[in-house]
Design a protein around this motif. Structure first.
Motif, PDB file in Angstrom:
ATOM      1  N   SER A  84       1.062  -0.819   0.379  1.00  0.00           N
ATOM      2  CA  SER A  84       0.104  -0.104  -0.221  1.00  0.00           C
ATOM      3  C   SER A  84       0.783   1.279  -0.287  1.00  0.00           C
ATOM      4  CB  SER A  84      -1.107   0.152   0.909  1.00  0.00           C
ATOM      5  OG  SER A  84      -0.358  -0.005   1.927  1.00  0.00           O
TER       6      SER A  84
ATOM      7  N   ASP B 203      -6.618   4.602   4.773  1.00  0.00           N
ATOM      8  CA  ASP B 203      -5.325   3.256   4.339  1.00  0.00           C
ATOM      9  C   ASP B 203      -5.727   2.053   5.564  1.00  0.00           C
ATOM     10  OD1 ASP B 203      -2.937   2.182   4.060  1.00  0.00           O
ATOM     11  OD2 ASP B 203      -1.669   3.613   4.788  1.00  0.00           O
TER      12      ASP B 203
ATOM     13  N   TYR C 252      -4.512  -3.291   8.708  1.00  0.00           N
ATOM     14  CA  TYR C 252      -4.402  -3.353  10.003  1.00  0.00           C
ATOM     15  C   TYR C 252      -6.756  -4.000  10.524  1.00  0.00           C
ATOM     16  CZ  TYR C 252      -0.518  -1.426  10.733  1.00  0.00           C
ATOM     17  OH  TYR C 252       0.480  -0.434  10.458  1.00  0.00           O
TER      18      TYR C 252
ATOM     19  N   THR D 142      -3.452  -4.293   1.649  1.00  0.00           N
ATOM     20  CA  THR D 142      -2.308  -4.674   1.687  1.00  0.00           C
ATOM     21  C   THR D 142      -2.288  -6.762   2.887  1.00  0.00           C
ATOM     22  OG1 THR D 142      -0.149  -4.056   2.515  1.00  0.00           O
ATOM     23  CG2 THR D 142      -1.703  -3.781   4.174  1.00  0.00           C
TER      24      THR D 142
ATOM     25  N   SER E 187       0.521  -7.261   3.843  1.00  0.00           N
ATOM     26  CA  SER E 187       1.412  -6.802   4.525  1.00  0.00           C
ATOM     27  C   SER E 187       1.144  -7.801   6.103  1.00  0.00           C
ATOM     28  CB  SER E 187       2.208  -5.594   4.272  1.00  0.00           C
ATOM     29  OG  SER E 187       2.942  -5.462   3.396  1.00  0.00           O
TER      30      SER E 187
ATOM     31  N   ARG F   3       5.731  -7.824  -0.985  1.00  0.00           N
ATOM     32  CA  ARG F   3       5.353  -6.150  -1.448  1.00  0.00           C
ATOM     33  C   ARG F   3       4.221  -6.586  -1.979  1.00  0.00           C
ATOM     34  NH1 ARG F   3       5.636  -4.638   2.038  1.00  0.00           N
ATOM     35  NH2 ARG F   3       5.772  -2.120   0.950  1.00  0.00           N
TER      36      ARG F   3
END
Ligand SMILES: Cc1ncc(COP(=O)(O)O)c(C=O)c1O
Length: 406
Positions: free
Chosen positions: A105, A208, A211, A238, A240, A248
């Motif tokens: 992201s 964004d 989490y 994301t 991640s 990525r």
């Protein structure tokens, strides 16, 4: 003639500085340091075997395509999978055609800066805010309209006043779930208000959300994107924190002209995200593995969070406060006013503990007495030991006797 490099660099490089976080990653490479610094997932949870099998499948069944160039928008089956999963997990109604696969992201943030920000344009953001976003927008010579936060997240009443007053706000950047760095979550009322303000003032919100799925306590709240009826929210997702950051892989959800412009902005950057890794991620995800994996992560991080919370209650001196992080990877700690967290960090590293001083997350340079503590990366035993050492270090700075609290 020797080249004067500094003189040759473009004006936009003036604000490119090494981030506190990337610098500290060098210090914590020392094996005896317990690091609460990075936002690193627990490496023992990485599904290494699933990736090995997924790549074998890619090479055996689709090797030539995996090694070939592919479209900028991203691997269609992965985008279809993400659209369906976001509908199920976050109530976001979207289609594969609105999803752009990015290199994390972080690339989404960069592309948004690239398409929206002229020098001097403003981004409204929370105080504190994600350092990587500030760095991404800094490159485009952005200015900031800072919105204060409390335990219910961004104070949207203050944002409203700001939008009435400021003419150059091009973007509103928000991390509504378990924000990095503060761990705070935006309340439902403020989410609704924020989405209304975005539509009323015609300023897009960048949501964004790395989490959002990692909630250990309390009830989930709707994403901004799911509340958005005007189409003014751009969502960043994301892999991640729910699978692995090393490849990525992230994505942007945007519609219409914004989507098309993002695709055009990505082309000169890298043409596309790696074909083979998109295929392997699809293979890892497609049969529901990611849902089980998120449950496993939540179990492990939930326990670590509790360990850190209890240790802070036991070992931190009076006068130290922290946010109520119900999810995510971080606690945000507010030290007594006179303590400078960067100075504290120097002492802490001598005690073999590292964290990130909070000032770097404040676009206006405030927050000297704050620090961010990560609880996902170290084992519970190490977390407890780290907080004990940190408690001693703070105590020495505060110059008060430790009062052990329940
Ligand atoms: C709020 C926020 N946005 C974006 C990122 C970058 O994530 P990615 O690894 O997807 O680039 C992070 C990483 O920690 C983050 O905390």
């Amino acid at each position: 003639m020797t080249i004067n490099w500094q003189q040759l660099f473009a004006e936009r490089t003036a604000r490119m500085q090494a981030s506190d976080i990337r610098e500290i990653l060098k210090v914590i490479a020392q094996p005896d340091i317990i690091s609460l610094a990075g936002g690193l997932p627990a490496p023992e949870l990485f599904p290494v075997d699933h990736f090995r099998r997924a790549f074998e499948w890619v090479w055996e069944t689709n090797g030539q395509a995996a090694l070939q160039y592919s479209i900028t928008e991203g691997y269609p089956p992965l985008r279809q999978f993400l659209a369906a999963r976001m509908a199920r997990t976050f109530g976001i109604r979207t289609t594969a055609e609105e999803i752009l696969i990015t290199n994390g992201s972080q690339q989404g943030l960069d592309l948004l800066g690239k398409i929206f920000l002229d020098p001097g344009d403003k981004v409204a953001l929370e105080r504190p805010s994600y350092l990587g976003a500030i760095q991404a927008f800094d490159q485009y010579q952005a200015e900031y309209a800072i919105v204060p936060m409390d335990e219910d997240g961004m104070q949207t009443e203050a944002l409203e006043e700001l939008l009435q007053r400021e003419t150059r706000v091009k973007l509103i950047y928000a991390v509504p779930n378990f924000q990095n760095p503060s761990g705070r979550t935006m309340s439902l009322e403020r989410r609704q208000h924020l989405v209304r303000l975005s539509a009323k003032f015609g300023v897009p919100v960048v949501e964004d959300d790395p989490y959002g799925e990692l909630r250990y306590e309390g009830e989930p709240l709707p994403s901004l994107k799911s509340l958005d009826t005007a189409g003014s929210v751009i969502y960043l997702g994301t892999f991640s924190k729910i699978l692995a950051p090393g490849f990525r892989l992230g994505w942007v959800v945007a519609s219409g002209a914004a989507y098309e412009q993002l695709v055009l902005a990505k082309q000169p950057t890298d043409l596309q995200t790696a074909t083979a890794s998109q295929m392997a991620f699809y293979e890892v995800c497609k049969d529901g593995f990611v849902d089980q994996h998120v449950e496993r992560i939540k179990e492990v991080y939930g326990e670590r969070r509790l360990t850190m919370l209890r240790a802070m209650q036991t070992y931190f001196p009076e006068g130290v406060r922290w946010s109520n992080a119900q999810g995510g990877l971080f606690f945000w700690v507010m030290l007594p006013e006179h303590i400078d967290a960067r100075e504290l960090l120097v002492d802490a590293i001598k005690e073999k503990v590292a964290f990130v001083a909070g000032q770097a997350f404040h676009a206006d340079g405030s927050g000297r007495n704050t620090m961010r503590l990560n609880f996902s990366n170290a084992t519970p035993e190490k977390l407890e030991e780290a907080i004990k050492r940190l408690g001693r270090t703070i105590e020495r700075r505060v110059g008060v006797t430790n009062v052990v609290r329940g």
